[in-house]
Design a protein around this motif. Sequence first.
Motif, short mmCIF file in Angstrom:
data_model
loop_
_atom_site.label_atom_id
_atom_site.label_comp_id
_atom_site.label_asym_id
_atom_site.label_seq_id
_atom_site.Cartn_x
_atom_site.Cartn_y
_atom_site.Cartn_z
N ASN A 125 0.71 -1.22 0.05
CA ASN A 125 0.36 0.14 -0.21
C ASN A 125 0.59 1.30 -0.12
OD1 ASN A 125 1.15 -0.83 2.38
ND2 ASN A 125 -0.60 0.16 3.79
N CYS A 128 -2.34 5.13 1.37
CA CYS A 128 -3.43 5.08 2.48
C CYS A 128 -3.23 3.97 3.42
CB CYS A 128 -4.79 4.60 1.28
SG CYS A 128 -6.06 4.43 2.88
N ALA A 164 -18.38 2.81 2.47
CA ALA A 164 -17.29 3.43 1.60
C ALA A 164 -15.76 2.95 1.99
CB ALA A 164 -17.92 5.33 1.94
N ARG A 166 -12.99 3.45 0.74
CA ARG A 166 -12.07 4.33 0.06
C ARG A 166 -11.16 4.90 1.09
NH1 ARG A 166 -9.10 4.84 -4.15
NH2 ARG A 166 -10.40 4.18 -4.83
N CYS A 167 -11.18 5.23 2.17
CA CYS A 167 -10.77 6.02 3.34
C CYS A 167 -10.88 5.50 4.40
CB CYS A 167 -10.71 7.75 3.11
SG CYS A 167 -10.08 8.70 4.09
N ARG A 198 -12.66 -4.67 -0.82
CA ARG A 198 -12.90 -4.20 -2.25
C ARG A 198 -11.93 -2.96 -2.65
NH1 ARG A 198 -18.15 -3.41 -1.27
NH2 ARG A 198 -17.73 -1.12 -0.86
N ASN A 199 -11.40 -2.45 -0.87
CA ASN A 199 -10.52 -1.37 -1.57
C ASN A 199 -8.46 -2.11 -1.46
OD1 ASN A 199 -8.99 0.92 -1.21
ND2 ASN A 199 -9.03 1.12 1.19
N ASN A 202 -8.61 -3.18 -5.16
CA ASN A 202 -8.64 -2.62 -6.16
C ASN A 202 -6.87 -1.37 -6.00
OD1 ASN A 202 -10.96 -2.52 -7.31
ND2 ASN A 202 -12.26 -1.97 -6.76
N ASN A 203 -5.98 -1.15 -4.80
CA ASN A 203 -5.58 -0.73 -4.58
C ASN A 203 -3.74 -1.93 -5.13
OD1 ASN A 203 -6.53 2.09 -4.28
ND2 ASN A 203 -7.43 2.28 -2.08
N ARG A 206 -4.17 -3.98 -8.03
CA ARG A 206 -4.40 -3.88 -8.48
C ARG A 206 -3.72 -4.13 -9.96
NH1 ARG A 206 -7.22 1.06 -10.06
NH2 ARG A 206 -9.14 -0.07 -10.27
#
Lengths: 328, 367
Positions: A125, A128, A164, A166-167, A198-199, A202-203, A206
């Motif tokens: 990572n 984040c 959510a 993402r953050c 999911r995060n 996706n990060n 990826r």
Amino acid sequence: MNVYLGADVGSVSTNMALVDGLGNVLETLYMRTQGQPVQTVQEALKNMAGSLPVTAKVEGVGTTGSGRMLASVLVGADAVKNEITAHAVAALHLVPEVHTVLEIGGQDSKIIILRDGIVTDFAMNTVCAAGTGAFLDQQAARLNIPIEEFGEHALQSSTPVRIAGRCAVFAESDMIHKQQTGHSIPDIINGLCEALVRNYLNNVARGKDVGAPIVFQGGVAANTGIRRAFERALGTEVVVPRHHGVMGAIGAALLAREETVRTGRTFFRGFSAGDLRYRPRSFECQGCENLCEVVEINIEGDVAARWGDRCGKWNIDFKEKLKNSCLI
Amino acid sequence: MRVTFPRMGALDLTFNTLFKQLGAEVVPPPPATKATLALGVKHAPEFACLPLKLMLGNFIQAVELGADTIVMCGGCGPCRLGHYAQVQQQILEDLGYRARVVVLEASVCDLLPKIRHLAPHKSWREILRAINIAWVKMNASDGIESLMLKIRPRAVKPRAVTEIYEQGLQLLAAAHTVEEIRTAHRETFAAVKALPLRAEKPLLRIGIVGELFVALEPLVNQEIERRLGELQVEVKRTLYVSEWVRSHLLWSRQARKQRRAVKDAAQPYLGHWVGGHGLESIGRTIQLAQAGFDGVIQVLPFTCMPEIVAKSILPQISKDYGMPVMTLVLDEHAGEAGIMTRIEAFVDLLERRRKQEDVRYERIFGS
């Protein structure tokens, strides 16, 4: 019996593992670092000494994790390796056919892709840390649920809730909002697990070639909710090894074995290192405009090691120092 | 007129020489430090890339030291750098600094009149002489740099190579004529060549591609070249300013040919220019794979648009050519420990890969 000691000194936890000459894991230890790596490593050494089999003789020590340099001086490590290599080595040892390693620790998460027994790709990572252990800890505390039971709650969920992920900050506000609109706690925790997975996919993962067999390790692997969410998202079984929380330490021990078999000697200071007086300090070198931050470790009032300078004028390698003292 | 310019690697030597030879008073920006970066970050838009921020820090520091004319490069997109001179001028104005920004575009027709303007009392002959001296110096410093990348992994004491390199740059800085520059260059080469080397063994070779500023500025790339060298890896950097000048300003036949070869190599993956060095990153990576390199590291500043295009294509190239590629995205938040872990892990990956290949080779062909 020859044994090898591995230490993984991370941001959140300090782990140790004892491995025999054949690579069997004999003992493991998990402790919170709590911002005091020196004391924690010493404490862990003492604990390990207590559980050491009578006939065992430590033939090599390896360190890894973000505190690997510091720990290497404290224990006298033969192998000092980054956590990606250590985790990959441990996963390969316990699951030889592994293709993908998912690792989520206290403050970082990684993915390691292996083919035919070697690492071919990896990622960590970058920007984040949402979805790592520290955040889950915080949310468990907020919901008044012990972190050990956090994942179990997710399994009782009946209705999916979308959080959510993402953050970390927005995930928390979203969770509070969902609580206030009356969703059940298990559904919210399950939603959080799915959001974090999911995060991660996706990060960190990826563009990576995620293939089975998949091994999930690191402290967060204990969380069954996250594991199930990974299985749902990837559509395949995710293996959590028995020693998932201390894989870095096992890897470090295996790397120490590799190194000492090659060199034929160890720099291990002995378990009595747990009682020595260590004094770390740092200073800014004023020699040039680089202003390097130099770290120095004193043992019983004697400088044992120094590093951190670019030009090397302060540099003291503890191995060189030990070698010289042996000659005298 | 007190002239200043942005710093980038050892490029300040060239600029210093150029403007001094043109008769201008030069206020070189102080070497970039964390303080410079902090200054730039404070006053720049958050999502602008790191080059804008660091250069802005350079300018503020130089203007405070008395500079009144800033020479900055231009450009025409899609890379945002071409627009940075105007943005920086506006920010400086808003902060109450008075400085004129002269924007140099990447064409001789634009460059020469502007340089002429910076040196009002010099004849064309003197101007061309100044440009020549600066050009010789740029080549000398690039030459020393590429030699250093070769010798560092082979030297018994890698840090001694860094020391000689820094001394070499000082010698170059003090050289004012072509003859003096050549002497400094020769002496540094001799000093590097005189260093004791390790026993010859096959080294890992890693190529560096990506965005020019990040690749060249050690403060930003966390001294990736030195770290790799000290891990006994031979580094080939594909980006040099002298190369850029050769192909974009001098239109050298050889440099243009090379540029076309890079473009042709990239063709199956990316058919057109995407700004910055995006296309070059693709083409160069393929060339490095074909040349048998063990791996490639792409470096880019966070939010860099051309390199993001390249970044998304590189995994496919990595797969097709069987060569690992790692991308490092750098910005003011990049931590040293994280970068070091990634570099070490990447080198481990390549080392273990090579060992396995050796074993396979022995199995097939015997040792």
